[in-house]
Design a protein around this motif. Structure first.
Motif, PDB file in Angstrom:
ATOM      1  N   GLY A 103      14.103  79.084 -37.135  1.00  0.00           N
ATOM      2  CA  GLY A 103      12.931  80.439 -37.294  1.00  0.00           C
ATOM      3  C   GLY A 103      11.749  79.929 -36.872  1.00  0.00           C
ATOM      4  N   GLY A 104      10.887  80.559 -37.372  1.00  0.00           N
ATOM      5  CA  GLY A 104       9.212  80.360 -37.019  1.00  0.00           C
ATOM      6  C   GLY A 104       9.066  78.242 -37.362  1.00  0.00           C
TER       7      GLY A 104
ATOM      8  N   ASP B  91       7.614  82.174 -29.602  1.00  0.00           N
ATOM      9  CA  ASP B  91       8.610  82.942 -29.581  1.00  0.00           C
ATOM     10  C   ASP B  91       9.371  82.791 -28.851  1.00  0.00           C
ATOM     11  N   CYS B  92      10.847  82.133 -29.467  1.00  0.00           N
ATOM     12  CA  CYS B  92      11.810  81.877 -28.955  1.00  0.00           C
ATOM     13  C   CYS B  92      12.304  82.893 -27.481  1.00  0.00           C
ATOM     14  N   ARG B  93      11.991  84.473 -28.206  1.00  0.00           N
ATOM     15  CA  ARG B  93      12.688  85.192 -27.575  1.00  0.00           C
ATOM     16  C   ARG B  93      11.793  85.428 -26.526  1.00  0.00           C
TER      17      ARG B  93
ATOM     18  N   GLU C 262      12.788  82.505 -24.546  1.00  0.00           N
ATOM     19  CA  GLU C 262      14.318  82.895 -23.420  1.00  0.00           C
ATOM     20  C   GLU C 262      14.450  83.640 -22.371  1.00  0.00           C
TER      21      GLU C 262
ATOM     22  N   GLY D  49      18.304  82.196 -39.958  1.00  0.00           N
ATOM     23  CA  GLY D  49      16.780  81.947 -39.856  1.00  0.00           C
ATOM     24  C   GLY D  49      16.575  83.708 -38.251  1.00  0.00           C
ATOM     25  N   GLY D  50      15.500  83.310 -37.967  1.00  0.00           N
ATOM     26  CA  GLY D  50      15.260  84.583 -36.951  1.00  0.00           C
ATOM     27  C   GLY D  50      16.284  83.933 -35.722  1.00  0.00           C
ATOM     28  N   ILE D  51      16.015  82.539 -35.337  1.00  0.00           N
ATOM     29  CA  ILE D  51      16.583  82.019 -33.916  1.00  0.00           C
ATOM     30  C   ILE D  51      18.103  81.593 -34.235  1.00  0.00           C
TER      31      ILE D  51
ATOM     32  N   ASN E 240      20.130  85.153 -34.385  1.00  0.00           N
ATOM     33  CA  ASN E 240      20.103  85.501 -33.029  1.00  0.00           C
ATOM     34  C   ASN E 240      20.286  85.544 -32.013  1.00  0.00           C
ATOM     35  N   SER E 241      19.848  83.714 -31.519  1.00  0.00           N
ATOM     36  CA  SER E 241      20.365  83.574 -30.319  1.00  0.00           C
ATOM     37  C   SER E 241      21.512  82.907 -29.533  1.00  0.00           C
TER      38      SER E 241
ATOM     39  N   ARG F 178      25.413  89.956 -33.198  1.00  0.00           N
ATOM     40  CA  ARG F 178      24.567  89.724 -34.206  1.00  0.00           C
ATOM     41  C   ARG F 178      24.095  90.461 -35.283  1.00  0.00           C
TER      42      ARG F 178
HETATM   43  P1  AMP Z   1      11.755  83.817 -38.813  1.00  0.00           P
HETATM   44  O1  AMP Z   1      10.896  83.115 -39.496  1.00  0.00           O
HETATM   45  O2  AMP Z   1      13.404  83.271 -39.321  1.00  0.00           O
HETATM   46  O3  AMP Z   1      11.857  84.616 -39.013  1.00  0.00           O
HETATM   47  O4  AMP Z   1      12.526  83.788 -37.175  1.00  0.00           O
HETATM   48  C1  AMP Z   1      11.340  83.993 -37.022  1.00  0.00           C
HETATM   49  C2  AMP Z   1      11.659  83.561 -34.934  1.00  0.00           C
HETATM   50  O5  AMP Z   1      13.001  84.284 -34.894  1.00  0.00           O
HETATM   51  C3  AMP Z   1      10.640  84.000 -33.870  1.00  0.00           C
HETATM   52  O6  AMP Z   1       9.584  83.764 -33.592  1.00  0.00           O
HETATM   53  C4  AMP Z   1      11.256  84.757 -32.680  1.00  0.00           C
HETATM   54  O7  AMP Z   1      10.942  82.975 -31.808  1.00  0.00           O
HETATM   55  C5  AMP Z   1      13.288  84.276 -33.064  1.00  0.00           C
HETATM   56  N1  AMP Z   1      13.720  85.967 -32.806  1.00  0.00           N
HETATM   57  C6  AMP Z   1      14.113  86.805 -33.231  1.00  0.00           C
HETATM   58  N2  AMP Z   1      15.023  87.168 -32.407  1.00  0.00           N
HETATM   59  C7  AMP Z   1      15.534  86.516 -31.569  1.00  0.00           C
HETATM   60  C8  AMP Z   1      16.602  86.934 -30.544  1.00  0.00           C
HETATM   61  N3  AMP Z   1      16.984  87.602 -30.553  1.00  0.00           N
HETATM   62  N4  AMP Z   1      16.708  86.238 -29.912  1.00  0.00           N
HETATM   63  C9  AMP Z   1      15.773  84.445 -30.009  1.00  0.00           C
HETATM   64  N5  AMP Z   1      14.613  84.888 -31.309  1.00  0.00           N
HETATM   65  C10 AMP Z   1      15.263  85.131 -31.711  1.00  0.00           C
END
Ligand code: AMP
Length: 395
Positions: free
Chosen positions: A207-208, A280-282, A285, A327-329, A332-333, A359
């Protein structure tokens, strides 16, 4: 028993309220831009009620006051009085050997202050907010669940750096490990999902900030973050593992001092540093899909490093029952998951291409023939902190 869990950033406050009899989440909310010269966005969800408002919030104590006002609102609140909050639990990061789950007191706050230089993004906002809350809400016990606690089970051979032993023994320079609440949650949840209390799990919290952890029987055996949250995998804007001797060269060539260089490594490194696009991974990508070579390199380096740790942990655990992405990545990725799992057939690791595209939620995403299960599991760090806080105040 009702436990409020606080997740703090330097200018943000997120909270969740749990009823510990049922472990039901009663409310969640978030407030940003605290102490800034601008209105904060204050979101709240209590049961079916949700609202957003803009308001100037001066400090973290004011943010907590607002949260308590929301929770006790006569119209939509879920508490009759603030007295129903038994304790506030914090997902605190680093207090060296004062690890574990502990009441917030002067000794703990001093230890966290003394380590602010190694956890600059994490410790200062927590210490500041905890002091404000102690003063403003003296009747509510504050409990710190240190991120390092989960990794106390790592054997010495995996937590000791090859440094002069005096550094280890006297200055506590060792691999402490972080993201403890998240990895603990994944360990507990996977034991349920696999119906196996002795499962060997490789947990990828991406994630972050990101880390990989090898677990057996719900206990940490090794993890990628070391002495500080700046180490291990490349982070969103922090460096990850790095050869410290390169600093001498960059110092000489730039004329910058070590503190400046370390600040740069902890704010301009990681995915942001390699891609030059974003942290930010989004965004990265998207840029890579549009042909940006540096963005593609950032994705390749990040995924390759996760894969390298996964390979190490297959060796540490003598195989694995499951690899979990959270985690966010991680959740979701599909791009990162694909790259991590490709060419792992030697270890019986095979993703299911279609299931990997889906997802959200808990999902088994490995192919039927995969010997190692691959899962996405949304983490719930706050629930872990709420459980630990309840246990401490109950004793
Ligand atoms: P977290 O710290 O676990 O909340 O993760 C946050 C991070 O998740 C963001 O900075 C993004 O880089 C990543 N993220 C959220 N949604 C996506 C997605 N659909 N694809 C890739 N990375 C994502």
């Amino acid at each position: 028993m009702k436990i409020l869990v606080a997740n703090l950033g330097s200018t943000s406050f997120k909270y969740r309220l749990f009823d510990m009899e049922t472990e039901e989440q009663l409310a969640r909310g978030g407030i940003d831009r605290i102490g800034e010269d601008a209105d904060s966005n204050c979101d709240v969800e209590i049961g079916t009620h949700s609202s957003e408002q803009q308001q100037r919030i001066s400090d973290h104590a004011a943010a907590v006051q607002m949260c308590l006002d929301q929770l006790t609102d006569p119209e939509f609140g879920c508490l009759e009085s603030v007295d129903e909050v038994t304790a506030i639990g914090f997902k605190a990061v680093f207090a060296g050997k004062l690890s574990g789950i502990r009441l917030v007191n002067d000794k703990l706050l001093e230890a966290m202050e003394n380590l602010a230089d190694v956890a600059p993004a994490h410790n200062p906002p927590y210490v500041r907010a905890m002091r404000q809350l102690q003063a403003s809400f003296p009747n509510i016990p504050l409990v710190a669940a240190l991120e390092t606690a989960f990794h106390e089970t790592i054997p010495a051979k995996y937590r000791t750096y090859a440094i002069p032993s005096e550094w280890t023994e006297k200055y506590e320079v060792r691999r402490w490990g972080f993201h403890g609440a998240s990895h603990r949650y994944i360990g507990t949840r996977m034991a349920q999902l696999l119906d196996n209390d002795d499962a060997k799990i490789i947990s990828c919290h991406l994630g972050g900030s990101s880390s990989v952890c090898a677990m057996r029987g719900g206990e940490s055996q090794s993890t990628s973050m070391g002495m500080t949250p700046q180490s291990g995998l490349p982070q969103n804007n922090r460096v990850g593992d790095f050869d410290p001797f390169a600093l001498r060269l960059v110092k000489r060539l730039t004329g910058k001092d070590y503190d400046e260089l370390l600040d740069e490594l902890s704010s301009q490194g990681g995915l942001l540093g390699i891609s030059g696009v974003s942290n930010d991974c989004r965004d990265i990508e998207e840029a890579a899909a549009n042909g940006n070579g540096k963005a593609q390199l950032a994705i390749d380096v990040y995924a390759a490093d996760i894969k390298r740790y996964a390979g190490q942990y297959l060796a540490v655990l003598n195989g694995a029952d499951a690899i979990v992405f959270t985690g966010g990545i991680g959740e979701n990725s599909d791009v990162i998951r694909t790259k991590v799992c490709e060419e792992m057939t030697y270890a019986g690791i095979v993703l299911h291409a279609e299931k990997n595209q889906q997802r959200g939620g808990e999902r088994l995403i490995s192919a039927d023939e995969s010997k190692v299960q691959i899962w996405t599991v949304p983490t719930n760090e706050e629930l872990v902190v709420a459980r630990q806080t309840a246990e401490l105040v109950e004793c």
